[in-house]
Write a protein that holds these residues in place. Structure first.
Motif, PDB file in Angstrom:
ATOM      1  N   ILE A 169       0.836  -1.200   0.000  1.00 61.91           N
ATOM      2  CA  ILE A 169       0.000   0.000   0.000  1.00 61.91           C
ATOM      3  C   ILE A 169       0.869   1.247   0.000  1.00 61.91           C
ATOM      4  CG2 ILE A 169      -1.671   1.329   1.359  1.00 61.91           C
ATOM      5  CD1 ILE A 169      -2.825  -1.369   2.288  1.00 61.91           C
ATOM      6  N   HIS A 170       1.924   1.249   0.803  1.00 64.66           N
ATOM      7  CA  HIS A 170       2.841   2.392   0.842  1.00 64.66           C
ATOM      8  C   HIS A 170       3.462   2.632  -0.533  1.00 64.66           C
ATOM      9  CE1 HIS A 170       3.613   2.002   5.466  1.00 64.66           C
ATOM     10  NE2 HIS A 170       2.404   2.413   5.163  1.00 64.66           N
ATOM     11  N   ALA A 172       2.226   1.806  -3.437  1.00 63.01           N
ATOM     12  CA  ALA A 172       1.204   2.339  -4.327  1.00 63.01           C
ATOM     13  C   ALA A 172       0.943   3.815  -4.059  1.00 63.01           C
ATOM     14  CB  ALA A 172      -0.094   1.532  -4.167  1.00 63.01           C
ATOM     15  N   GLU A 173       1.061   4.226  -2.800  1.00 64.53           N
ATOM     16  CA  GLU A 173       0.791   5.617  -2.435  1.00 64.53           C
ATOM     17  C   GLU A 173       1.939   6.560  -2.776  1.00 64.53           C
ATOM     18  OE1 GLU A 173      -2.062   4.819   1.474  1.00 64.53           O
ATOM     19  OE2 GLU A 173       0.067   5.252   1.732  1.00 64.53           O
ATOM     20  N   GLY A 174       3.178   6.084  -2.597  1.00 66.53           N
ATOM     21  CA  GLY A 174       4.287   7.021  -2.748  1.00 66.53           C
ATOM     22  C   GLY A 174       5.544   6.466  -3.366  1.00 66.53           C
ATOM     23  N   ARG A 178       8.327   5.921  -0.271  1.00 66.90           N
ATOM     24  CA  ARG A 178       7.331   5.572   0.748  1.00 66.90           C
ATOM     25  C   ARG A 178       7.506   4.131   1.202  1.00 66.90           C
ATOM     26  NH1 ARG A 178       4.560   5.552   4.641  1.00 66.90           N
ATOM     27  NH2 ARG A 178       2.305   5.817   4.770  1.00 66.90           N
ATOM     28  N   THR A 321      -8.936   1.126   8.338  1.00 63.19           N
ATOM     29  CA  THR A 321      -8.910   2.192   7.348  1.00 63.19           C
ATOM     30  C   THR A 321      -8.400   3.465   8.008  1.00 63.19           C
ATOM     31  OG1 THR A 321     -11.164   2.888   7.881  1.00 63.19           O
ATOM     32  CG2 THR A 321     -10.897   1.186   6.169  1.00 63.19           C
TER      33      THR A 321
END
Length: 336
Positions: A169-170, A172-174, A178, A321
């Protein structure tokens, strides 16, 4: 050699090309956990993170009469590395111990060499009769696994999968920055270069388009083990996952009374327990409910937007979340 990286010493700069970023991947390794956990039993746990586990398995190993000598001799506690041939990087995301032991038994003769202090004589014995000695070593590892790690593997695997999910997830975010920004002070990312603090080496390393293999490991904290130059094997970092401090805990996580008043005590506890993504089975074990009961509560929390569900292989992991994180964090911040 698989080298130990402490929060001191020299710095190795690992250069990433676009192809290296594309080939960077995650995997878990039962064989590595065997080796790392034996290091813990030999004393490599200064902070006592694994004390509860060690106290449980030592008498079990003694009762089962597991002779660790063939393996233990290859793990020199005072050395700054582990022989690479003992822990080759996994080639699939989640290999079984049987698959990794098959690879160990088939280790080519030219790889049965090491400069690790204190284990050269053991490696020489392996080279004299690799078929017999590697087979014997694999049998010892399998016997140790059944007693010391197999009963705990589902819990460990849930921790690893949760960490991998978080880092995916990190990413994908940055992007890569990230991905690496919470590996601890030993690892930093800067302009396409990963900076790794190691005890005895420094300089620059190129990944050569092979990418970096990231392996979460329960028994390495607070260190990071690296293998950046063993022939054709993919360069590897073995690192402690998030939530390692809770791995052997048996007590419930604290939850906010105010949050319990809104959600109900059970749902508030479930939300509090999700410090890292976890499966229904793991949560049921922690709070003493049936898996079916936990599933019903998680369904309600998911409908309210407080948890999300992510399938990883055959397991569904639940995670808080952003709204769920805020609710738990605010309750603890204000002491309610």
């Amino acid at each position: 050699m698989v080298q130990v990286g402490p929060a001191q010493g020299g710095t190795v700069e690992i250069e990433f090309t676009a192809e290296d970023v594309a080939r960077t991947r995650f995997a878990v390794s039962p064989l590595w956990e065997v080796v790392a956990s034996v290091r813990v039993l030999k004393g490599a746990d200064d902070q006592g993170v694994h004390r509860r586990w060690a106290e449980q398995v030592r008498p079990l190993l003694a009762a089962a009469k597991v002779d660790l000598t063939p393996l233990s001799r290859l793990i020199a506690l005072g050395a700054e590395c582990v022989p690479s041939f003992l822990v080759p990087p996994p080639t699939t995301p989640q290999p079984s111990l049987e698959v990794e032991l098959a690879a160990l038994r088939a280790t080519p003769l030219e790889l049965l060499r090491t400069t690790t202090p204190g284990v050269q004589e053991c490696a020489a014995e392996l080279r004299e009769n690799p078929g017999r000695e590697l087979g014997r070593l694999a049998e010892v590892i399998a016997a140790y696994w059944e007693v010391a790690l197999a009963p705990y593997w589902p819990r460990m695997l849930a921790l690893f999968e949760g960490d991998i999910l978080n880092r995916a997830i990190h990413f994908a975010e940055g992007g890569a920055r990230r991905l690496f920004d919470d590996f601890g002070p030993q690892v930093t990312w800067d302009s396409g270069t990963l900076q790794l603090v190691r005890r005895s080496s420094r300089g620059r390393r190129e990944l050569g388009g092979r990418g970096l293999l990231l392996v979460p490991s329960a028994f390495v904290w607070p260190r990071i083990f690296s293998n950046l130059g063993s022939g054709d094997w993919q360069p590897t970092l073995r690192y402690p996952p998030r939530g390692i401090g809770t791995l052997w805990e048996q007590g419930p996580q604290p939850c906010s009374d105010a949050l319990a008043g809104v959600l109900g005590r059970t749902r508030a506890r479930l939300l509090a327990e999700l410090t890292a993504p976890a499966s229904t089975t793991d949560l049921a074990r922690r709070i003493g409910l049936s898996a079916g009961g936990v599933s019903q509560h998680l369904t309600a929390l998911r409908a309210a937007g407080l948890v999300s569900a992510h399938r990883t292989g055959r397991v569904v992991l639940y995670a808080r979340t952003g709204v769920g994180e805020s609710l738990v964090g605010d309750g603890r911040r204000y002491g309610v």
